[in-house]
Scaffold this motif. Structure first.
Motif, PDB file in Angstrom:
ATOM      1  N   VAL A  73       0.857  -1.188   0.000  1.00  0.00           N
ATOM      2  CA  VAL A  73       0.000   0.000   0.000  1.00  0.00           C
ATOM      3  C   VAL A  73       0.891   1.236   0.000  1.00  0.00           C
ATOM      4  O   VAL A  73       1.660   1.466   0.931  1.00  0.00           O
ATOM      5  CB  VAL A  73      -0.917   0.027   1.243  1.00  0.00           C
ATOM      6  N   LYS A  74       0.800   2.030  -1.055  1.00  0.00           N
ATOM      7  CA  LYS A  74       1.597   3.238  -1.155  1.00  0.00           C
ATOM      8  C   LYS A  74       0.826   4.403  -0.533  1.00  0.00           C
ATOM      9  O   LYS A  74      -0.317   4.664  -0.915  1.00  0.00           O
ATOM     10  CB  LYS A  74       1.939   3.532  -2.620  1.00  0.00           C
ATOM     11  N   VAL A  75       1.464   5.068   0.413  1.00  0.00           N
ATOM     12  CA  VAL A  75       0.796   6.106   1.199  1.00  0.00           C
ATOM     13  C   VAL A  75       1.388   7.491   0.917  1.00  0.00           C
ATOM     14  O   VAL A  75       2.608   7.678   0.965  1.00  0.00           O
ATOM     15  CB  VAL A  75       0.914   5.801   2.706  1.00  0.00           C
ATOM     16  N   ASP A  89       9.848   8.783   8.475  1.00  0.00           N
ATOM     17  CA  ASP A  89      10.418   7.766   9.363  1.00  0.00           C
ATOM     18  C   ASP A  89       9.489   6.560   9.504  1.00  0.00           C
ATOM     19  O   ASP A  89       9.952   5.429   9.721  1.00  0.00           O
ATOM     20  CB  ASP A  89      10.698   8.358  10.746  1.00  0.00           C
ATOM     21  N   ALA A  90       8.172   6.805   9.380  1.00  0.00           N
ATOM     22  CA  ALA A  90       7.188   5.732   9.537  1.00  0.00           C
ATOM     23  C   ALA A  90       6.960   4.955   8.244  1.00  0.00           C
ATOM     24  O   ALA A  90       6.219   3.975   8.236  1.00  0.00           O
ATOM     25  CB  ALA A  90       5.862   6.311  10.020  1.00  0.00           C
ATOM     26  N   GLY A  91       7.603   5.403   7.167  1.00  0.00           N
ATOM     27  CA  GLY A  91       7.492   4.649   5.916  1.00  0.00           C
ATOM     28  C   GLY A  91       6.587   5.242   4.860  1.00  0.00           C
ATOM     29  O   GLY A  91       6.194   4.540   3.911  1.00  0.00           O
ATOM     30  N   GLU A 148      -1.619  11.899  14.496  1.00  0.00           N
ATOM     31  CA  GLU A 148      -0.920  10.642  14.792  1.00  0.00           C
ATOM     32  C   GLU A 148      -0.515   9.982  13.476  1.00  0.00           C
ATOM     33  O   GLU A 148      -0.993   8.910  13.108  1.00  0.00           O
ATOM     34  CB  GLU A 148      -1.814   9.730  15.621  1.00  0.00           C
ATOM     35  N   VAL A 149       0.388  10.656  12.787  1.00  0.00           N
ATOM     36  CA  VAL A 149       0.762  10.256  11.434  1.00  0.00           C
ATOM     37  C   VAL A 149       1.383   8.860  11.386  1.00  0.00           C
ATOM     38  O   VAL A 149       1.010   8.030  10.547  1.00  0.00           O
ATOM     39  CB  VAL A 149       1.744  11.291  10.837  1.00  0.00           C
ATOM     40  N   ALA A 150       2.324   8.590  12.264  1.00  0.00           N
ATOM     41  CA  ALA A 150       3.007   7.292  12.243  1.00  0.00           C
ATOM     42  C   ALA A 150       2.020   6.141  12.445  1.00  0.00           C
ATOM     43  O   ALA A 150       2.083   5.126  11.751  1.00  0.00           O
ATOM     44  CB  ALA A 150       4.088   7.257  13.320  1.00  0.00           C
ATOM     45  N   ARG A 151       1.110   6.319  13.393  1.00  0.00           N
ATOM     46  CA  ARG A 151       0.132   5.267  13.664  1.00  0.00           C
ATOM     47  C   ARG A 151      -0.751   5.039  12.442  1.00  0.00           C
ATOM     48  O   ARG A 151      -1.027   3.889  12.075  1.00  0.00           O
ATOM     49  CB  ARG A 151      -0.728   5.656  14.863  1.00  0.00           C
ATOM     50  N   ALA A 152      -1.201   6.124  11.808  1.00  0.00           N
ATOM     51  CA  ALA A 152      -2.066   6.002  10.637  1.00  0.00           C
ATOM     52  C   ALA A 152      -1.354   5.279   9.497  1.00  0.00           C
ATOM     53  O   ALA A 152      -1.945   4.438   8.812  1.00  0.00           O
ATOM     54  CB  ALA A 152      -2.532   7.386  10.187  1.00  0.00           C
ATOM     55  N   ILE A 153      -0.081   5.596   9.305  1.00  0.00           N
ATOM     56  CA  ILE A 153       0.689   4.932   8.247  1.00  0.00           C
ATOM     57  C   ILE A 153       0.839   3.453   8.553  1.00  0.00           C
ATOM     58  O   ILE A 153       0.644   2.595   7.679  1.00  0.00           O
ATOM     59  CB  ILE A 153       2.072   5.593   8.096  1.00  0.00           C
ATOM     60  N   ASP A 154       1.176   3.130   9.792  1.00  0.00           N
ATOM     61  CA  ASP A 154       1.343   1.730  10.195  1.00  0.00           C
ATOM     62  C   ASP A 154       0.068   0.929   9.928  1.00  0.00           C
ATOM     63  O   ASP A 154       0.120  -0.204   9.431  1.00  0.00           O
ATOM     64  CB  ASP A 154       1.700   1.637  11.679  1.00  0.00           C
ATOM     65  N   GLU A 155      -1.091   1.501  10.257  1.00  0.00           N
ATOM     66  CA  GLU A 155      -2.369   0.797  10.069  1.00  0.00           C
ATOM     67  C   GLU A 155      -2.659   0.564   8.595  1.00  0.00           C
ATOM     68  O   GLU A 155      -3.097  -0.534   8.212  1.00  0.00           O
ATOM     69  CB  GLU A 155      -3.500   1.595  10.719  1.00  0.00           C
ATOM     70  N   LEU A 156      -2.431   1.576   7.765  1.00  0.00           N
ATOM     71  CA  LEU A 156      -2.690   1.411   6.338  1.00  0.00           C
ATOM     72  C   LEU A 156      -1.753   0.387   5.720  1.00  0.00           C
ATOM     73  O   LEU A 156      -2.169  -0.435   4.904  1.00  0.00           O
ATOM     74  CB  LEU A 156      -2.552   2.755   5.617  1.00  0.00           C
TER      75      LEU A 156
END
Length: 230
Positions: A73-75, A89-91, A148-156
């Protein structure tokens, strides 16, 4: 009426389209009916006893599938300052700088999902006409407008999906790939349906889950017995 190919027609002849199965058997039949040369996506459709025309019967939510979706999934993230660094940093695959924003206006959509911090919604709003029709508009209700950007990226990245009931009272979602096998697909389906059940509107009367169908991209729909939902 849409016309189906010879392979599809032959498979349908071997399946009892009216029978209702348990989760495992339905998935087994669906996977055995897969004939495409690519790794087909498995989808689930749930018919609900709601009338979406009424706001108090709308069903909408998100769920992180335990086994993901089986695809990268490209975010894209709309953020600045420290939140931009946090996103990278979160990808995050892309940061919506001025150059990216202009590319989107010109018709570039090389991403699957978009996240925005609340302070960037002014910029995002200007892209609403191009992002909205493609289902790419960040939305607080689905957790994609957040600090909460990192968390949102991790979930997606982990396989978070969002869903919304359609006019006909049906909610559907992808739940993985055919290559997952029965066990992982059943786990994903149960997670999705459990979330849908948890969102039952108080205004919904009678039977809430009226039908469940599972299918692969190219295959026929296989029905799951809705009485199995507790």
């Amino acid at each position: 009426m849409p016309k189906h190919g010879k392979k599809y027609t032959e498979i349908v002849k071997k399946i009892d389209r009216q029978a209702r199965y348990d989760f495992d058997k339905a998935i087994e039949i669906s996977l055995s009916s897969s004939f495409a040369k690519f790794d087909e996506t498995v989808d689930v459709a749930v018919k609900l006893g709601v009338d979406p025309r009424h706001a108090d019967q709308m069903v909408r939510g998100t769920v992180v599938l335990p086994n993901g979706l089986g695809k990268e999934v490209k975010v894209l993230v709309f953020a600045k300052g420290e939140k931009e660094k946090e996103a990278l940093d979160a990808g995050a695959d892309f940061i919506a700088n001025d150059e990216i924003v202009e590319k989107i206006k010109a018709g570039w959509f090389g991403f699957d999902r978009a996240i925005a911090t609340p302070d960037m919604m002014g910029t995002v709003g200007k892209l609403g006409r191009v992002l909205g029709p493609r289902g790419l508009m960040p939305n607080a209700k689905t957790g994609t407008v957040t600090f909460e950007v990192a968390r949102a990226i991790d979930e997606l990245k982990a396989g978070k999906i969002d869903f919304r009931v359609e006019k006909a009272g049906i909610v559907h979602a992808p739940v993985g790939k055919a290559s997952f096998g029965v066990e992982k697909l059943v786990e994903n389906i149960r997670a999705f349906i459990n979330k849908v059940v948890a969102l039952k509107p108080a205004a919904s009367k009678g039977t809430y889950v009226q039908g469940i169908t599972v299918s692969t991209t190219m295959g026929p729909g296989i029905k799951i017995d809705p009485l199995l939902i507790k």
